[in-house]
Design an enzyme around this catalytic site. Sequence first.
Site, short mmCIF file in Angstrom:
data_model
loop_
_atom_site.label_atom_id
_atom_site.label_comp_id
_atom_site.label_asym_id
_atom_site.label_seq_id
_atom_site.Cartn_x
_atom_site.Cartn_y
_atom_site.Cartn_z
N HIS A 41 0.83 -1.34 -0.09
CA HIS A 41 0.22 -0.09 0.01
C HIS A 41 0.79 1.25 0.09
O HIS A 41 0.19 2.49 -0.47
CB HIS A 41 -0.79 -0.13 1.26
CG HIS A 41 -2.27 0.74 0.93
ND1 HIS A 41 -2.15 1.87 0.15
CD2 HIS A 41 -3.68 0.64 1.89
CE1 HIS A 41 -3.43 2.43 0.27
NE2 HIS A 41 -4.18 1.87 1.13
N ASP A 99 -11.11 -4.14 -17.38
CA ASP A 99 -11.47 -4.92 -18.70
C ASP A 99 -10.26 -5.47 -19.36
O ASP A 99 -9.37 -4.69 -19.73
CB ASP A 99 -12.38 -4.40 -19.63
CG ASP A 99 -12.75 -5.10 -20.59
OD1 ASP A 99 -12.30 -6.29 -20.75
OD2 ASP A 99 -13.53 -4.63 -21.42
#
Length: 459
Positions: free
Chosen positions: A167, A382
Amino acid sequence: MASSSLPSLVFEVNRKEPELVAPAKPTPHEVKLLSDIDDQDSLRFQIPVIQFYRYDPSLAGKDPVDVIRKALAKTLVFYYPFAGRLREGPSRKLMVDCSGEGVLFIEADADVTLNQFGDALQPPFPCWEELLYDVPGSQGVLNTPLLLIQVTRLKCGGFIFALRLNHTMSDAASLVQFMTAVGEMAQGATEPSILPVWRRELLNARDPPRVTCTHREYEQVPDTKGTIIPLDDMAHRSFFFGPTEVAAIRHLIPPHQHKCSNFEILTACLWRCRTIALQPENDEEVRIICIVNARSKFNPPLPRGYYGNAFAFPVAVTTAGKLSENPLGYALELVRKAKADVTEEYMHSVADLMVTKDRPHFTVVRSYLVSDVTRAGFGDVDFGWGKAVYGGPAKGGVGAIPGVASFYIPFENAKGEDGLVIPVCLPSEAMERFVKELDNVLKNNHVQQPMSSLIVSSL
């Protein structure tokens, strides 16, 4: 409200040995400093996300593992710091050794179809440890791969893309930017539509540092009563909030607060219910921390393509007694004011605090942290097989101190209602009390006209 605990679906995953995927072309060997927002203790952990994709008959014979592996290598040419390793310098300053070693990648097959997950396409996921294998030695922050990716083929031809990120490198918006780039390269692009921008010095401390704002989120509060509970001892459940549930909660607040966002109203409600469930003493301080994306607060704005951490942890503090005994509007006002604290000056003040106070962790004692990822765009990623059926955080409770955080994740339930699914982690007995308290809130308010749609305001 519908809630789910750990689903009972059990399946087997066959994994190949983890491999390192390096950039497809030579990349600069250099050292890049993280910002003073990036390297605070609060972000020194690995955060998992997961994406589910359906089979597309028009792509029969195309292997998602192969497509994504090759696209990843091409994307790392542009995002080459991800292929490096973190080092720690003087004063705990983190930097990336851009070594080009690569990111961890796992190819896997599961004997299960996407449909078998049913309504379980929400955290916590069955057999989670199988869908993102925790490669031994990879869990640390320093000197380990910055990304771990597993692509698991399903029996139906669909697949699961799971990722774990250090992170300190990026926040949710930045991670989606990177994942979108992998998706574009998978579909034949020669470069990402948004080119990555490092520029971490924009969020560094000033010289000399000057802490100009109040930062109660970083107060050091001793855990005298043992409130921090290991994640293994917690119950994990997800709760769905659709139009009817949000309308029921709105029914509890006075008219002058009706302009408050759904995020603020849900946060106030969950904080209050959670506090009641944990049963602290009336005079004990409790805290709500709202993750606020600060990108829009800067003038001039942060550059398009900036992929570091650009958010703050503003906090509201009150006593358990005041929170539980006052109407919901009291908590709502505290949440609203905390969010409003974040400005460009506030972000610079946080960076200054980091270098003067040895990069502290936010206060976790009797704290609840919420992060709205509804606008992050995980579900839009996608790889060529269309948008994700589910995309976003893999579980609640993740963090350097586990069990504190919940995410607000866009979700469509079995009835076709758009809403949010929110994973919550609590000790088992507290979870039972939390469910009862939330049920009371929702069932004791009969709303004639449920809202026709649920719109969650962006932070």
